[in-house]
Design a protein around this motif. Structure first.
Motif, PDB file in Angstrom:
ATOM      1  N   VAL A  78      -9.656  -0.677  -1.880  1.00 15.88           N
ATOM      2  CA  VAL A  78      -8.353  -1.514  -0.782  1.00 15.88           C
ATOM      3  C   VAL A  78      -9.177  -2.823  -0.631  1.00 15.88           C
ATOM      4  N   ILE A 135       1.326  -1.148  -0.319  1.00 19.83           N
ATOM      5  CA  ILE A 135      -0.164   0.132  -0.249  1.00 19.83           C
ATOM      6  C   ILE A 135       1.087   1.798   0.507  1.00 19.83           C
ATOM      7  N   THR A 178       0.315   5.210   0.351  1.00 17.52           N
ATOM      8  CA  THR A 178      -0.565   6.195   0.883  1.00 17.52           C
ATOM      9  C   THR A 178      -0.557   7.561   1.803  1.00 17.52           C
ATOM     10  N   ASP A 224      -8.088   7.002   4.295  1.00 16.54           N
ATOM     11  CA  ASP A 224      -6.743   6.130   3.705  1.00 16.54           C
ATOM     12  C   ASP A 224      -6.525   5.367   5.316  1.00 16.54           C
TER      13      ASP A 224
END
Length: 310
Positions: free
Chosen positions: A245, A6, A8, A14
Motif C-alpha cells: 500500500v 483496496i 483485503t 491488512d
C-alpha cells in the motif's frame, strides 16, 4: 487526486495497510472490498468496516466479496497467525460502521472504475479471487485500471508451503488468471521484500504512544508479533500488506525489476511464483512479464508508515 481501491482480508498486516490508505493525503480511497483469507469472510468484512470507522472514514464504501476460492477451497485460514478473529482477539475494540454497500464486491469495484474520470489503482492485499472475477466479468473496464499493486508470492520460497506464499496459495487459479493471463499493468510485492521490511518493538511502542489510532493498531499485534518473534528469533512484526500500500499511494517507494513470471496451479508447488531470470531469453509460454518489487529504502519505508499512522 489519484484514486485507490483496496481488496483485503484483514488480518493484522491488512489492518495497518488499510489505515495507511485511509490516512494518506496522496490518494482518494474510493472503496474497500473484502475477501476470504486470513480468516473467514464474515470476520474480514467486519474488521474492514470497523477499521474504517476507527480511521474516521465511514464515508468509504465497503462491499463483501468471495467467501472461497474459484476452484478448490483453501486448505486452511491463518487464525494461528492473526488470531481467530483476525486481530489477535481484539476485534471487539473496533467502533461500529454504518454498514455494507449492497450488491457485493465485484459490482462495487466495477462501478468505481466505470465512474472514475481517470484510471484507478487497485491494491489487492489478500487472495486474488475478487480481482479475477472482476477482470473476467468486466473486461471492458481494464483500461480504467492504472495498475494492480499486488501483495503476494515469494520468488525464493513460501510461508504457507515450502513453495507458496499465503495469498497466492489460497487461490492459485485466481492468481494465475490475474498475474499471468491478463494484460493489466501489474506490480507484485513478494515476501522476499516484505520480510526485510520488518518493524521492531521500539517501532511498535512509538506507534502505540502516538495516539488513539496507533494504540488501537498496536493492540491488534500480540498473536501476530508472537508468531514472527518465534519464527525469526527476534522481536519483530512483518507488515506485508502495508509495504504494497505504501507503493500504491507513493509510486516509486519500491524498486522494481521487470520479470517473466508464472504461478503454479498443480503439484507440490501449487501457489508458487516462478520468475524466469535467464538473460536474453523471451518469456516462455505460460509466463507474463510484470514488475516485481525487489528493494526499497528500509528505514525510509518504516518512517513513512509510522508517520502516516500517527
Amino acid at each position: 487526486m489519484p484514486r485507490l481501491l483496496i481488496d483485503t482480508d484483514p488480518g493484522v498486516d491488512d489492518a495497518f495497510a488499510l489505515a495507511l490508505a485511509a490516512r494518506a493525503p496522496e490518494v482518494d480511497l474510493a472503496a474497500v472490498t473484502t475477501v476470504f483469507g486470513n480468516v473467514g469472510l464474515p470476520a474480514t468484512t467486519a474488521n474492514a468496516l470497523g477499521l474504517l470507522a476507527a480511521c474516521e472514514r465511514p464515508d468509504v464504501p465497503v462491499a463483501a466479496g468471495a467467501a472461497r476460492a474459484l476452484v478448490f477451497p483453501a486448505v486452511r485460514e491463518a487464525g494461528h497467525v492473526h488470531g481467530e478473529d483476525g486481530l489477535s482477539g481484539q476485534s471487539a475494540r473496533l467502533p461500529r460502521h454504518p454498514g455494507l454497500t449492497p450488491g457485493g464486491a465485484v459490482p462495487l469495484l466495477a462501478r468505481v472504475l466505470a465512474e472514475s474520470p481517470e484510471p484507478v489503482t487497485i491494491a489487492p492485499i489478500g487472495p486474488l479471487t475478487n480481482i479475477a472475477l472482476l477482470l473476467a466479468a468486466y473486461p471492458d473496464l481494464k483500461p480504467k485500471i492504472a495498475r494492480l499493486v499486488v501483495m503476494g508470492g515469494g520468488l525464493t520460497g513460501g510461508n504457507s508451503t515450502p513453495a507458496a506464499e499465503f495469498n497466492l496459495w489460497a487461490d492459485p487459479e485466481a492468481a494465475y488468471r490475474v498475474l499471468v493471463e491478463e494484460d493489466v499493468p501489474t506490480l507484485l510485492v513478494p515476501i522476499d521484500l516484505t520480510y526485510r521490511c520488518a518493524v521492531d518493538g521500539p517501532w511498535l511502542d512509538a506507534l502505540r504512544d502516538s495516539g488513539p489510532l496507533g494504540a488501537l493498531l498496536e493492540s491488534f499485534t500480540p498473536s501476530y508479533r508472537a508468531h514472527y518473534t518465534s519464527l525469526l528469533g527476534r522481536d519483530c512484526t512483518i507488515l506485508h500488506d502495508a509495504v504494497a500500500v505504501a507503493e500504491a499511494i507513493l509510486p516509486g517507494t519500491l524498486r522494481t525489476e521487470r520479470l517473466p513470471i508464472t504461478v503454479q496451479t498443480t503439484g507440490p508447488g501449487r501457489g508458487a511464483v516462478i520468475a524466469d531470470r535467464r538473460l536474453g531469453v523471451p518469456p516462455s509460454p505460460g509466463y507474463r512479464e510484470i514488475d516485481v518489487a525487489v528493494d526499497t529504502d528500509l528505514d525510509a519505508l518504516r518512517a513513512l508508515v509510522l508517520d502516516r499512522l500517527r
